[in-house]
Design a protein around this motif. Sequence first.
Motif, PDB file in Angstrom:
ATOM      1  N   ALA A   1     -28.464  -2.319  25.709  1.00  0.00           N
ATOM      2  CA  ALA A   1     -28.538  -2.334  24.242  1.00  0.00           C
ATOM      3  C   ALA A   1     -27.972  -1.045  23.663  1.00  0.00           C
ATOM      4  O   ALA A   1     -27.264  -1.056  22.650  1.00  0.00           O
ATOM      5  N   ARG A   2     -28.262   0.077  24.305  1.00  0.00           N
ATOM      6  CA  ARG A   2     -27.748   1.354  23.816  1.00  0.00           C
ATOM      7  C   ARG A   2     -26.235   1.416  23.926  1.00  0.00           C
ATOM      8  O   ARG A   2     -25.543   1.853  23.000  1.00  0.00           O
ATOM      9  N   GLU A   3     -25.705   0.981  25.062  1.00  0.00           N
ATOM     10  CA  GLU A   3     -24.258   0.999  25.248  1.00  0.00           C
ATOM     11  C   GLU A   3     -23.568   0.086  24.236  1.00  0.00           C
ATOM     12  O   GLU A   3     -22.527   0.443  23.675  1.00  0.00           O
ATOM     13  N   ALA A   4     -24.143  -1.080  23.993  1.00  0.00           N
ATOM     14  CA  ALA A   4     -23.564  -1.994  23.005  1.00  0.00           C
ATOM     15  C   ALA A   4     -23.614  -1.385  21.613  1.00  0.00           C
ATOM     16  O   ALA A   4     -22.670  -1.533  20.819  1.00  0.00           O
ATOM     17  N   ALA A   5     -24.707  -0.681  21.305  1.00  0.00           N
ATOM     18  CA  ALA A   5     -24.839  -0.051  19.999  1.00  0.00           C
ATOM     19  C   ALA A   5     -23.801   1.042  19.808  1.00  0.00           C
ATOM     20  O   ALA A   5     -23.232   1.202  18.721  1.00  0.00           O
ATOM     21  N   LEU A   6     -23.526   1.806  20.867  1.00  0.00           N
ATOM     22  CA  LEU A   6     -22.505   2.851  20.766  1.00  0.00           C
ATOM     23  C   LEU A   6     -21.123   2.257  20.527  1.00  0.00           C
ATOM     24  O   LEU A   6     -20.317   2.808  19.768  1.00  0.00           O
ATOM     25  N   VAL A   7     -20.845   1.126  21.180  1.00  0.00           N
ATOM     26  CA  VAL A   7     -19.566   0.439  20.945  1.00  0.00           C
ATOM     27  C   VAL A   7     -19.474   0.016  19.484  1.00  0.00           C
ATOM     28  O   VAL A   7     -18.435   0.191  18.820  1.00  0.00           O
ATOM     29  N   ASP A   8     -20.556  -0.544  18.951  1.00  0.00           N
ATOM     30  CA  ASP A   8     -20.572  -0.959  17.551  1.00  0.00           C
ATOM     31  C   ASP A   8     -20.388   0.235  16.612  1.00  0.00           C
ATOM     32  O   ASP A   8     -19.673   0.145  15.602  1.00  0.00           O
ATOM     33  N   LEU A   9     -21.027   1.356  16.948  1.00  0.00           N
ATOM     34  CA  LEU A   9     -20.921   2.539  16.094  1.00  0.00           C
ATOM     35  C   LEU A   9     -19.480   3.048  16.045  1.00  0.00           C
ATOM     36  O   LEU A   9     -18.968   3.421  14.978  1.00  0.00           O
ATOM     37  N   LYS A  10     -18.826   3.045  17.186  1.00  0.00           N
ATOM     38  CA  LYS A  10     -17.425   3.473  17.227  1.00  0.00           C
ATOM     39  C   LYS A  10     -16.533   2.523  16.423  1.00  0.00           C
ATOM     40  O   LYS A  10     -15.586   2.957  15.754  1.00  0.00           O
ATOM     41  N   ALA A  11     -16.833   1.219  16.481  1.00  0.00           N
ATOM     42  CA  ALA A  11     -16.049   0.247  15.713  1.00  0.00           C
ATOM     43  C   ALA A  11     -16.218   0.486  14.220  1.00  0.00           C
ATOM     44  O   ALA A  11     -15.250   0.410  13.450  1.00  0.00           O
ATOM     45  N   ALA A  12     -17.446   0.784  13.794  1.00  0.00           N
ATOM     46  CA  ALA A  12     -17.693   1.057  12.374  1.00  0.00           C
ATOM     47  C   ALA A  12     -16.972   2.322  11.937  1.00  0.00           C
ATOM     48  O   ALA A  12     -16.385   2.382  10.845  1.00  0.00           O
ATOM     49  N   ALA A  13     -16.982   3.348  12.795  1.00  0.00           N
ATOM     50  CA  ALA A  13     -16.284   4.592  12.476  1.00  0.00           C
ATOM     51  C   ALA A  13     -14.779   4.357  12.346  1.00  0.00           C
ATOM     52  O   ALA A  13     -14.116   4.924  11.472  1.00  0.00           O
TER      53      ALA A  13
END
Length: 411
Positions: free
Chosen positions: A64-76
């Motif tokens: 879940a954490r790794e997926a969240a980091l991927v999402d955060l980078k996409a938003a950035a």
Amino acid sequence: MNREHEARSHTSLEDKHGNEAAESAKGKQNTAYWDVRALVQEQDEAEEGQELFPVSGVKKGSTAREAALVDLKAAAACLRQGEIIAFPTETVYGLGADARSTEAVEAVFAAKGRPSDNPLIVHIAHRDQLDDLVTEVNAAAEALMAAFWPGPLTLVLPVRPGAVSPRVTAGLDTVAVRMPDHPVALPLIAAAACPVAAPSANRSGRPSPTLAAHVREDLDGRIGGIVDGGPTGVGVESTVVQAGDDGTVTILRPGGITAEQLSAVAARVATDPALLAEGSGGDSTSPAPRSPGMKYTHYAPAGALCVVEGPPAAVAAWISAALAEAAQRGERTAVLAFAEHAEQYRADAVFSLGDASELQEAARRLYAALRSCDEQGATYIVAEACSREGLGAAVMNRLLKAAGNQLIQVD
């Protein structure tokens, strides 16, 4: 009101909406959705004082954490590309855009329906970003940053020419800047590698959003994406101040940092006269505001709202009588009350703001309560006033803005 309805109305508003945030945001088209709540949970569970995680170079963790980091980078990446996205801060959800891009900033105004003379707050992730935005930081402002950054304090400072779009400053020679204290907002801004102009992520005039679901209600299909970090913490926007060379700190908008907290750092704390004036909520001909929230009616539900202030017994008697009269007129009624008094009111919906002596809870619940009034179809809404000390100054400011300054004094 029957017991089942009464119990349901008095439950925590975060509990009521929190579990629905993800599904309701996912269920709409045209606006991307990124679930990064795992990062917030991880930060909550970390030992006190642990450094915020970086966006890159992180250790391997949960799926879940790794997926969240991927999402955060996409938003950035969306922010860097000129998209506008909603993201959580410790106060409310913000609607972010690259502050240097007039096209991106204009998209924020268009999505919100925000008046063009209302300046935006610029969010940064690191202190060195400030030097690119402003020409001077005096000793009083430095002391405030040392005490309250990152956190819910915005400083109005002299803007460096060309540093941000002129739409951000609304033609003023100053810019409002803050560094949010949130485990999603800080790494998101850092990864975007740009100053982020971000008013609250709601349609202009509506209650500010404290959940991703609130953003969806107002802005789905109007913005590029929503970063869901769960419920916000403070619940009301940042305090906005201007620090003078003589050490005087003037509050332009009360918020998450109280006057009492400022007084512990500043030589003197003053309140802008505009905050003390009543009846100016919708005057579109008055001068451009120096800070967001100083002009126009904000945070308003669809129904008519008034705030009642005075001794508790007199307030309760006035509200009870007014609710009965409104019911006879065929109004659908709602009350925003403190836990000590909520049980005595009879209305179609009663929303508890928590204990009157713990106004942090009132700040967290206020906007969700105002939005719930709309969900209940309330046409006549009455709110109990609270103390104006400490965080109560911000709660009362938002209530009166939502009510168009309709304040009933009883004795």
